[in-house]
Design a protein around this motif. Structure first.
Motif, PDB file in Angstrom:
ATOM      1  N   ASN A  22      17.993  22.316  73.477  1.00 55.78           N
ATOM      2  CA  ASN A  22      18.995  21.686  74.326  1.00 55.78           C
ATOM      3  C   ASN A  22      18.501  20.393  74.957  1.00 55.78           C
ATOM      4  O   ASN A  22      17.324  20.260  75.296  1.00 55.78           O
ATOM      5  N   CYS A  23      19.418  19.472  75.131  1.00 58.65           N
ATOM      6  CA  CYS A  23      19.130  18.182  75.762  1.00 58.65           C
ATOM      7  C   CYS A  23      20.322  17.818  76.643  1.00 58.65           C
ATOM      8  O   CYS A  23      21.471  17.941  76.206  1.00 58.65           O
ATOM      9  N   SER A  24      20.044  17.388  77.861  1.00 61.56           N
ATOM     10  CA  SER A  24      21.128  16.928  78.728  1.00 61.56           C
ATOM     11  C   SER A  24      20.756  15.574  79.320  1.00 61.56           C
ATOM     12  O   SER A  24      19.576  15.275  79.518  1.00 61.56           O
ATOM     13  N   PHE A  25      21.782  14.759  79.599  1.00 61.44           N
ATOM     14  CA  PHE A  25      21.549  13.432  80.154  1.00 61.44           C
ATOM     15  C   PHE A  25      22.557  13.173  81.260  1.00 61.44           C
ATOM     16  O   PHE A  25      23.672  13.709  81.254  1.00 61.44           O
ATOM     17  N   THR A  26      22.173  12.346  82.223  1.00 59.79           N
ATOM     18  CA  THR A  26      22.952  12.205  83.448  1.00 59.79           C
ATOM     19  C   THR A  26      24.068  11.165  83.342  1.00 59.79           C
ATOM     20  O   THR A  26      25.098  11.302  83.998  1.00 59.79           O
ATOM     21  N   ASP A  27      23.871  10.133  82.553  1.00 62.07           N
ATOM     22  CA  ASP A  27      24.859   9.065  82.441  1.00 62.07           C
ATOM     23  C   ASP A  27      25.457   9.105  81.037  1.00 62.07           C
ATOM     24  O   ASP A  27      24.751   8.892  80.061  1.00 62.07           O
ATOM     25  N   GLN A  51      25.680   8.499  66.805  1.00 62.33           N
ATOM     26  CA  GLN A  51      26.326   7.426  67.556  1.00 62.33           C
ATOM     27  C   GLN A  51      27.254   8.049  68.606  1.00 62.33           C
ATOM     28  O   GLN A  51      27.699   9.188  68.470  1.00 62.33           O
ATOM     29  N   SER A  52      27.588   7.274  69.621  1.00 60.26           N
ATOM     30  CA  SER A  52      28.390   7.800  70.729  1.00 60.26           C
ATOM     31  C   SER A  52      29.778   8.249  70.275  1.00 60.26           C
ATOM     32  O   SER A  52      30.398   9.109  70.901  1.00 60.26           O
ATOM     33  N   SER A  53      30.253   7.694  69.167  1.00 64.60           N
ATOM     34  CA  SER A  53      31.578   8.046  68.664  1.00 64.60           C
ATOM     35  C   SER A  53      31.561   9.281  67.764  1.00 64.60           C
ATOM     36  O   SER A  53      32.619   9.766  67.342  1.00 64.60           O
ATOM     37  N   GLN A  54      30.364   9.775  67.470  1.00 65.27           N
ATOM     38  CA  GLN A  54      30.236  10.913  66.565  1.00 65.27           C
ATOM     39  C   GLN A  54      30.062  12.205  67.346  1.00 65.27           C
ATOM     40  O   GLN A  54      29.614  12.210  68.494  1.00 65.27           O
ATOM     41  N   ARG A  55      30.357  13.321  66.674  1.00 63.68           N
ATOM     42  CA  ARG A  55      30.209  14.641  67.303  1.00 63.68           C
ATOM     43  C   ARG A  55      28.972  15.349  66.784  1.00 63.68           C
ATOM     44  O   ARG A  55      28.380  16.163  67.489  1.00 63.68           O
ATOM     45  N   ALA A  64      22.560  18.318  64.558  1.00 58.03           N
ATOM     46  CA  ALA A  64      22.573  17.885  65.948  1.00 58.03           C
ATOM     47  C   ALA A  64      24.017  17.618  66.366  1.00 58.03           C
ATOM     48  O   ALA A  64      24.780  17.015  65.622  1.00 58.03           O
ATOM     49  N   SER A  65      24.373  18.084  67.538  1.00 60.51           N
ATOM     50  CA  SER A  65      25.709  17.846  68.077  1.00 60.51           C
ATOM     51  C   SER A  65      25.613  17.011  69.343  1.00 60.51           C
ATOM     52  O   SER A  65      24.568  16.972  70.000  1.00 60.51           O
ATOM     53  N   LEU A  66      26.714  16.326  69.655  1.00 59.36           N
ATOM     54  CA  LEU A  66      26.753  15.492  70.852  1.00 59.36           C
ATOM     55  C   LEU A  66      28.086  15.695  71.568  1.00 59.36           C
ATOM     56  O   LEU A  66      29.158  15.570  70.959  1.00 59.36           O
ATOM     57  N   ASP A  67      28.006  16.027  72.846  1.00 57.26           N
ATOM     58  CA  ASP A  67      29.181  16.088  73.713  1.00 57.26           C
ATOM     59  C   ASP A  67      28.940  15.093  74.829  1.00 57.26           C
ATOM     60  O   ASP A  67      28.326  15.413  75.852  1.00 57.26           O
ATOM     61  N   LYS A  68      29.409  13.885  74.610  1.00 56.95           N
ATOM     62  CA  LYS A  68      29.111  12.804  75.536  1.00 56.95           C
ATOM     63  C   LYS A  68      29.713  13.045  76.917  1.00 56.95           C
ATOM     64  O   LYS A  68      29.082  12.760  77.933  1.00 56.95           O
ATOM     65  N   SER A  69      30.890  13.611  76.938  1.00 61.95           N
ATOM     66  CA  SER A  69      31.585  13.791  78.223  1.00 61.95           C
ATOM     67  C   SER A  69      30.841  14.745  79.142  1.00 61.95           C
ATOM     68  O   SER A  69      30.846  14.573  80.371  1.00 61.95           O
ATOM     69  N   SER A  70      30.194  15.742  78.559  1.00 65.31           N
ATOM     70  CA  SER A  70      29.437  16.699  79.384  1.00 65.31           C
ATOM     71  C   SER A  70      27.960  16.336  79.467  1.00 65.31           C
ATOM     72  O   SER A  70      27.198  17.002  80.168  1.00 65.31           O
TER      73      SER A  70
END
Lengths: 112, 114
Positions: A22-27, A51-55, A64-70
Protein backbone atom coordinates in the motif's frame (compact mmCIF):
# COMPACT_ATOMS: atom_id res chain seq x y z
CA UNK A 1 4.06 19.65 1.13
CA UNK A 2 3.53 16.22 -0.42
CA UNK A 3 3.99 13.28 1.96
CA UNK A 4 4.04 9.65 0.90
CA UNK A 5 3.43 6.79 3.32
CA UNK A 6 3.91 3.08 2.72
CA UNK A 7 2.38 0.36 4.81
CA UNK A 8 3.56 -2.11 5.95
CA UNK A 9 7.22 -1.24 6.49
CA UNK A 10 8.12 -4.93 6.24
CA UNK A 11 6.32 -8.02 5.06
CA UNK A 12 7.26 -11.69 5.06
CA UNK A 13 5.22 -14.23 3.10
CA UNK A 14 5.62 -17.83 1.95
CA UNK A 15 6.32 -18.47 -1.70
CA UNK A 16 3.24 -18.61 -3.93
CA UNK A 17 1.13 -16.12 -2.00
CA UNK A 18 -0.54 -13.16 -3.61
CA UNK A 19 0.20 -9.92 -1.78
CA UNK A 20 -0.65 -6.24 -1.74
CA UNK A 21 1.59 -3.31 -0.89
CA UNK A 22 0.00 0.00 0.00
CA UNK A 23 0.98 3.59 -0.72
CA UNK A 24 -0.83 6.77 0.28
CA UNK A 25 -0.11 10.41 -0.54
CA UNK A 26 -1.43 13.63 0.94
CA UNK A 27 -1.84 15.86 -2.12
CA UNK A 28 -3.93 14.38 -4.93
CA UNK A 29 -2.68 16.92 -7.52
CA UNK A 30 -0.13 14.53 -8.99
CA UNK A 31 1.15 14.00 -12.52
CA UNK A 32 1.93 10.34 -12.07
CA UNK A 33 2.94 7.64 -9.60
CA UNK A 34 5.83 5.25 -10.02
CA UNK A 35 6.61 1.98 -8.25
CA UNK A 36 10.27 1.01 -7.92
CA UNK A 37 12.13 -2.04 -6.73
CA UNK A 38 15.43 -1.76 -4.85
CA UNK A 39 17.69 -4.70 -4.13
CA UNK A 40 20.18 -4.40 -1.24
CA UNK A 41 23.04 -2.06 -2.10
CA UNK A 42 21.62 -1.32 -5.53
CA UNK A 43 19.88 1.50 -7.34
CA UNK A 44 16.18 1.75 -8.15
CA UNK A 45 14.52 -0.23 -10.91
CA UNK A 46 11.26 1.16 -12.26
CA UNK A 47 8.44 -1.38 -12.19
CA UNK A 48 5.31 0.51 -13.20
CA UNK A 49 4.40 4.09 -14.06
CA UNK A 50 0.76 5.18 -13.74
CA UNK A 51 -0.31 8.53 -15.17
CA UNK A 52 -2.82 10.59 -13.19
CA UNK A 53 -5.51 9.86 -15.78
CA UNK A 54 -5.04 6.10 -15.49
CA UNK A 55 -6.53 3.67 -12.98
CA UNK A 56 -4.05 0.82 -13.28
CA UNK A 57 -1.02 -0.61 -15.02
CA UNK A 58 0.07 -4.22 -15.39
CA UNK A 59 3.40 -5.87 -16.08
CA UNK A 60 3.62 -9.64 -15.82
CA UNK A 61 2.73 -10.66 -12.26
CA UNK A 62 2.56 -7.04 -11.11
CA UNK A 63 -0.51 -4.84 -11.12
CA UNK A 64 -0.57 -1.31 -9.77
CA UNK A 65 -3.74 0.68 -9.19
CA UNK A 66 -4.23 4.38 -8.57
CA UNK A 67 -7.11 6.17 -6.85
CA UNK A 68 -6.09 9.77 -7.08
CA UNK A 69 -9.13 11.16 -5.31
CA UNK A 70 -8.43 9.15 -2.16
CA UNK A 71 -4.67 9.50 -2.43
CA UNK A 72 -3.94 5.79 -2.64
CA UNK A 73 -2.11 3.27 -4.76
CA UNK A 74 -1.64 -0.45 -4.37
CA UNK A 75 0.92 -2.81 -5.88
CA UNK A 76 -0.40 -6.33 -6.29
CA UNK A 77 2.11 -9.15 -6.73
CA UNK A 78 0.67 -12.47 -7.87
CA UNK A 79 2.20 -15.84 -7.06
CA UNK A 80 5.17 -14.39 -5.18
CA UNK A 81 8.64 -15.91 -5.63
CA UNK A 82 11.83 -15.72 -3.52
CA UNK A 83 13.32 -13.56 -6.30
CA UNK A 84 10.69 -10.92 -5.52
CA UNK A 85 12.42 -10.26 -2.19
CA UNK A 86 13.45 -6.61 -2.23
CA UNK A 87 12.34 -3.19 -1.02
CA UNK A 88 9.45 -1.70 -2.96
CA UNK A 89 9.24 2.09 -3.13
CA UNK A 90 6.32 4.23 -4.20
CA UNK A 91 6.90 7.76 -5.50
CA UNK A 92 4.57 10.49 -6.74
CA UNK A 93 5.43 13.23 -9.19
CA UNK A 94 3.84 16.54 -8.38
CA UNK A 95 4.42 20.24 -7.92
CA UNK A 96 5.60 23.04 -10.17
CA UNK A 97 9.06 21.46 -10.35
CA UNK A 98 7.51 18.05 -11.16
CA UNK A 99 9.64 16.24 -8.60
CA UNK A 100 9.36 12.71 -7.30
CA UNK A 101 8.59 12.35 -3.59
CA UNK A 102 9.23 8.91 -2.15
CA UNK A 103 7.76 6.82 0.60
CA UNK A 104 10.06 4.92 2.96
CA UNK A 105 9.40 1.62 1.23
CA UNK A 106 8.12 -1.85 2.10
CA UNK A 107 10.77 -4.50 2.64
CA UNK A 108 9.41 -7.74 1.21
CA UNK A 109 10.77 -11.18 2.02
CA UNK A 110 9.36 -14.19 0.18
CA UNK A 111 10.27 -17.41 1.94
CA UNK A 112 10.92 -20.56 -0.13
CA UNK B 1 19.26 2.96 -24.64
CA UNK B 2 22.14 3.22 -22.22
CA UNK B 3 21.11 3.84 -18.62
CA UNK B 4 22.17 6.47 -16.13
CA UNK B 5 25.85 6.01 -15.33
CA UNK B 6 27.29 6.82 -11.91
CA UNK B 7 30.75 6.55 -10.44
CA UNK B 8 32.30 5.53 -8.20
CA UNK B 9 30.15 2.69 -6.89
CA UNK B 10 31.62 2.87 -3.39
CA UNK B 11 33.64 5.41 -1.46
CA UNK B 12 34.98 5.39 2.08
CA UNK B 13 36.42 8.62 3.46
CA UNK B 14 37.25 10.10 6.82
CA UNK B 15 35.16 12.91 8.26
CA UNK B 16 36.23 16.38 7.15
CA UNK B 17 37.59 15.02 3.87
CA UNK B 18 36.05 15.93 0.53
CA UNK B 19 34.45 13.65 -2.05
CA UNK B 20 32.91 13.97 -5.50
CA UNK B 21 30.39 11.85 -7.37
CA UNK B 22 29.79 11.82 -11.09
CA UNK B 23 26.63 11.16 -13.09
CA UNK B 24 25.98 10.86 -16.81
CA UNK B 25 22.24 10.83 -17.62
CA UNK B 26 20.46 9.16 -20.48
CA UNK B 27 21.17 10.95 -23.73
CA UNK B 28 18.55 13.58 -24.45
CA UNK B 29 17.22 13.75 -20.90
CA UNK B 30 16.95 17.40 -20.00
CA UNK B 31 16.28 16.94 -16.30
CA UNK B 32 18.78 15.51 -13.83
CA UNK B 33 18.26 14.85 -10.12
CA UNK B 34 20.51 13.98 -7.21
CA UNK B 35 18.91 12.09 -4.34
CA UNK B 36 20.32 11.08 -0.96
CA UNK B 37 19.11 7.79 0.53
CA UNK B 38 19.94 7.07 4.15
CA UNK B 39 19.69 3.43 5.20
CA UNK B 40 16.08 2.42 5.86
CA UNK B 41 14.59 5.55 4.33
CA UNK B 42 13.24 6.59 0.97
CA UNK B 43 15.38 8.79 -1.29
CA UNK B 44 15.32 12.52 -0.57
CA UNK B 45 15.84 15.08 -3.33
CA UNK B 46 18.98 17.18 -3.00
CA UNK B 47 19.00 19.12 -6.25
CA UNK B 48 17.22 19.22 -9.60
CA UNK B 49 18.70 20.55 -12.86
CA UNK B 50 16.84 21.45 -16.02
CA UNK B 51 19.52 21.43 -18.72
CA UNK B 52 22.36 23.32 -17.00
CA UNK B 53 20.17 25.43 -14.71
CA UNK B 54 19.14 24.68 -11.13
CA UNK B 55 15.38 24.21 -10.68
CA UNK B 56 15.34 23.32 -6.98
CA UNK B 57 18.14 23.08 -4.45
CA UNK B 58 16.09 23.89 -1.37
CA UNK B 59 17.12 20.68 0.44
CA UNK B 60 20.80 20.85 -0.46
CA UNK B 61 23.02 21.62 2.59
CA UNK B 62 24.81 24.40 0.79
CA UNK B 63 27.41 24.93 3.48
CA UNK B 64 29.01 21.62 2.51
CA UNK B 65 27.30 20.28 -0.63
CA UNK B 66 27.65 21.66 -4.14
CA UNK B 67 26.61 20.42 -7.55
CA UNK B 68 27.06 21.47 -11.11
CA UNK B 69 25.87 20.40 -14.52
CA UNK B 70 28.11 22.09 -17.02
CA UNK B 71 26.97 21.98 -20.64
CA UNK B 72 23.66 20.44 -19.54
CA UNK B 73 24.88 16.85 -19.77
CA UNK B 74 26.82 15.14 -16.99
CA UNK B 75 26.84 16.34 -13.42
CA UNK B 76 29.10 16.32 -10.36
CA UNK B 77 28.00 16.37 -6.72
CA UNK B 78 30.61 17.36 -4.14
CA UNK B 79 30.72 17.21 -0.37
CA UNK B 80 33.32 19.28 1.48
CA UNK B 81 33.88 18.70 4.35
CA UNK B 82 32.07 15.40 4.93
CA UNK B 83 30.32 14.55 8.18
CA UNK B 84 29.43 11.17 9.62
CA UNK B 85 25.74 11.79 8.89
CA UNK B 86 26.51 12.09 5.16
CA UNK B 87 26.92 8.31 5.03
CA UNK B 88 24.26 7.28 2.52
CA UNK B 89 23.66 6.15 -1.04
CA UNK B 90 23.72 9.02 -3.53
CA UNK B 91 21.42 8.35 -6.45
CA UNK B 92 21.33 10.17 -9.75
CA UNK B 93 18.22 10.09 -11.94
CA UNK B 94 17.18 11.64 -15.21
CA UNK B 95 14.00 12.20 -17.16
CA UNK B 96 13.04 13.93 -20.38
CA UNK B 97 11.55 16.66 -18.25
CA UNK B 98 7.92 16.32 -19.24
CA UNK B 99 5.44 15.90 -16.40
CA UNK B 100 4.20 12.54 -17.64
CA UNK B 101 7.67 11.01 -17.89
CA UNK B 102 9.04 8.48 -15.47
CA UNK B 103 12.47 8.70 -13.88
CA UNK B 104 15.42 6.41 -14.62
CA UNK B 105 17.89 5.92 -11.79
CA UNK B 106 21.53 5.00 -11.79
CA UNK B 107 23.04 2.32 -9.55
CA UNK B 108 24.09 4.88 -6.97
CA UNK B 109 27.26 5.63 -5.03
CA UNK B 110 27.46 4.25 -1.51
CA UNK B 111 29.38 6.70 0.70
CA UNK B 112 30.69 5.71 4.11
CA UNK B 113 32.17 8.45 6.28
CA UNK B 114 34.28 7.17 9.19
Amino acid sequence: KQEVTQIPAALSVPEGENLVLNCSFTDSAIYNLQWFRQDPGKGLTSLLLIQSSQREQTSGRLNASLDKSSGRSTLYIAASQPGDSATYLCAVRAGSARQLTFGSGTQLTVLP
Amino acid sequence: EAGVAQSPRYKIIEKRQSVAFWCNPISGHATLYWYQQILGQGPKLLIQFQNNGVVDDSQLPKDRFSAERLKGVDSTLKIQPAKLEDSAVYLCASSRGLEFDGYTFGSGTRLTVV
